[in-house]
Design an enzyme around this catalytic site. Structure first.
Site, PDB file in Angstrom:
ATOM      1  N   CYS A 107      72.369  -2.221 -23.806  1.00  4.10           N
ATOM      2  CA  CYS A 107      70.709  -2.360 -23.492  1.00  4.10           C
ATOM      3  C   CYS A 107      70.439  -2.339 -22.157  1.00  4.10           C
ATOM      4  CB  CYS A 107      70.391  -3.884 -23.972  1.00  4.10           C
ATOM      5  SG  CYS A 107      68.281  -3.604 -23.509  1.00  4.10           S
ATOM      6  N   CYS A 134      44.920  13.227  -7.416  1.00  3.33           N
ATOM      7  CA  CYS A 134      45.731  12.225  -7.559  1.00  3.33           C
ATOM      8  C   CYS A 134      47.564  12.720  -8.662  1.00  3.33           C
ATOM      9  CB  CYS A 134      44.746  11.266  -7.976  1.00  3.33           C
ATOM     10  SG  CYS A 134      46.712   9.502  -8.783  1.00  3.33           S
TER      11      CYS A 134
END
Length: 283
Positions: A107, A134
């Site tokens: 993980c 943006c």
């Protein structure tokens, strides 16, 4: 050996053993063929062939390239995984879950690794730069387009060295919010990218984009070469001939400064879609 320079957020995870939020990492839902390398020292850690979808919210691998070291975690329950070369924190390893035949799940935090394309022989990589207000929304639309390797938010066009977001927001540095697009020319052309650029924002607005007003939000194409310049000029002429009063400027690309980590993949991290950049077919 010298190590790569890390951002504050990368230091938090890689050196201070933090964890990025689930489902927020750029490599969670990412399955291109290649090699994942340590962000700190570039050691090859994982092959894409060992990557699988565990649904856990972080990139998952059932095997490594022999360069990942296991260390008992400080909590006494889990097993930490680190780069065997530099000790960079990667995440944790779990066994017995039954996800794959190897019964192992590494993980890994996306922020702890970089990805290298394994087969570049059949690809022709190029880069271009667009400013359309943006950068969150602009990045979102390009990053989800086929043939695009990456879209990175940043700053270009000003005079200040290494500008911060706060610097650019003053409007005094001369920088625009820009998205750097890396793409495969064999899969998507610059012309297609430039057309998408015009179709995801109001290129007639002169003072910014939507509610974002200021010089840093102006519309512009920063060209890398004569081909990009000429294609952009042709599209600008086409739009003018169709009656649009185009506010987009055409500028030569200068130094690109990557924006802070919290600006990258903003909408994907927050599981939202752009509110001020919507697609509208024009061409």
């Amino acid at each position: 050996m010298p190590f790569n320079k890390l951002t504050d957020e990368e230091i938090r995870v890689i050196e201070k053993k933090g964890t990025e939020r689930p489902f927020s990492g750029k490599y969670y839902d990412f399955y291109s063929e290649g090699i994942y390398k340590c962000k700190k020292c570039d050691t090859k850690l994982y092959s894409s062939k060992s990557k699988f979808n565990s649904g856990c919210g972080w990139p998952s691998f059932d095997d490594d390239l022999g360069t990942v070291k296991r260390v008992p975690d400080a909590d006494g329950r889990r097993v930490e995984i680190v780069c065997a070369n530099c000790g960079a924190h990667l995440g944790h390893v779990f066994e017995g879950e039954g996800f794959t035949s190897k019964n192992t799940r590494h993980c890994v935090n996306s922020i702890s690794v970089n990805f290298d394309d394994e087969d570049k022989s059949n690809k022709e990589q190029a880069v271009c730069y667009f400013a359309a207000g943006c950068f969150w929304g602009v990045e979102y639309h390009f990053e989800h387009l086929g043939g695009v390797y990456s879209a990175v938010s940043g700053y270009m066009g000003g005079d200040t060295l290494q500008p911060s977001y706060e610097d650019v927001c003053t409007g005094r540095t001369g920088h625009l919010e820009v998205v750097q697009v890396e793409y495969d020319k064999k899969k998507v052309s610059f012309e297609e990218l430039a057309k998408l650029f015009f179709e995801i924002h109001d290129f007639t607005q002169e003072n910014g984009q939507g509610p974002d007003i200021g010089s840093q939000y102006l519309s512009a194409i920063f060209y890398k070469d004569e081909e990009q310049k000429n294609i952009s000029l042709e599209l600008l002429d086409e739009l003018e001939n169709r009656g649009f009063k185009v506010a987009t400027t055409l500028r030569e690309a200068t130094t690109f400064y990557e924006a802070e980590e919290y600006h990258q993949d903003y909408y994907d991290k927050h599981h939202k879609v752009p509110y001020c950049h919507t697609y509208k077919k024009i061409f």
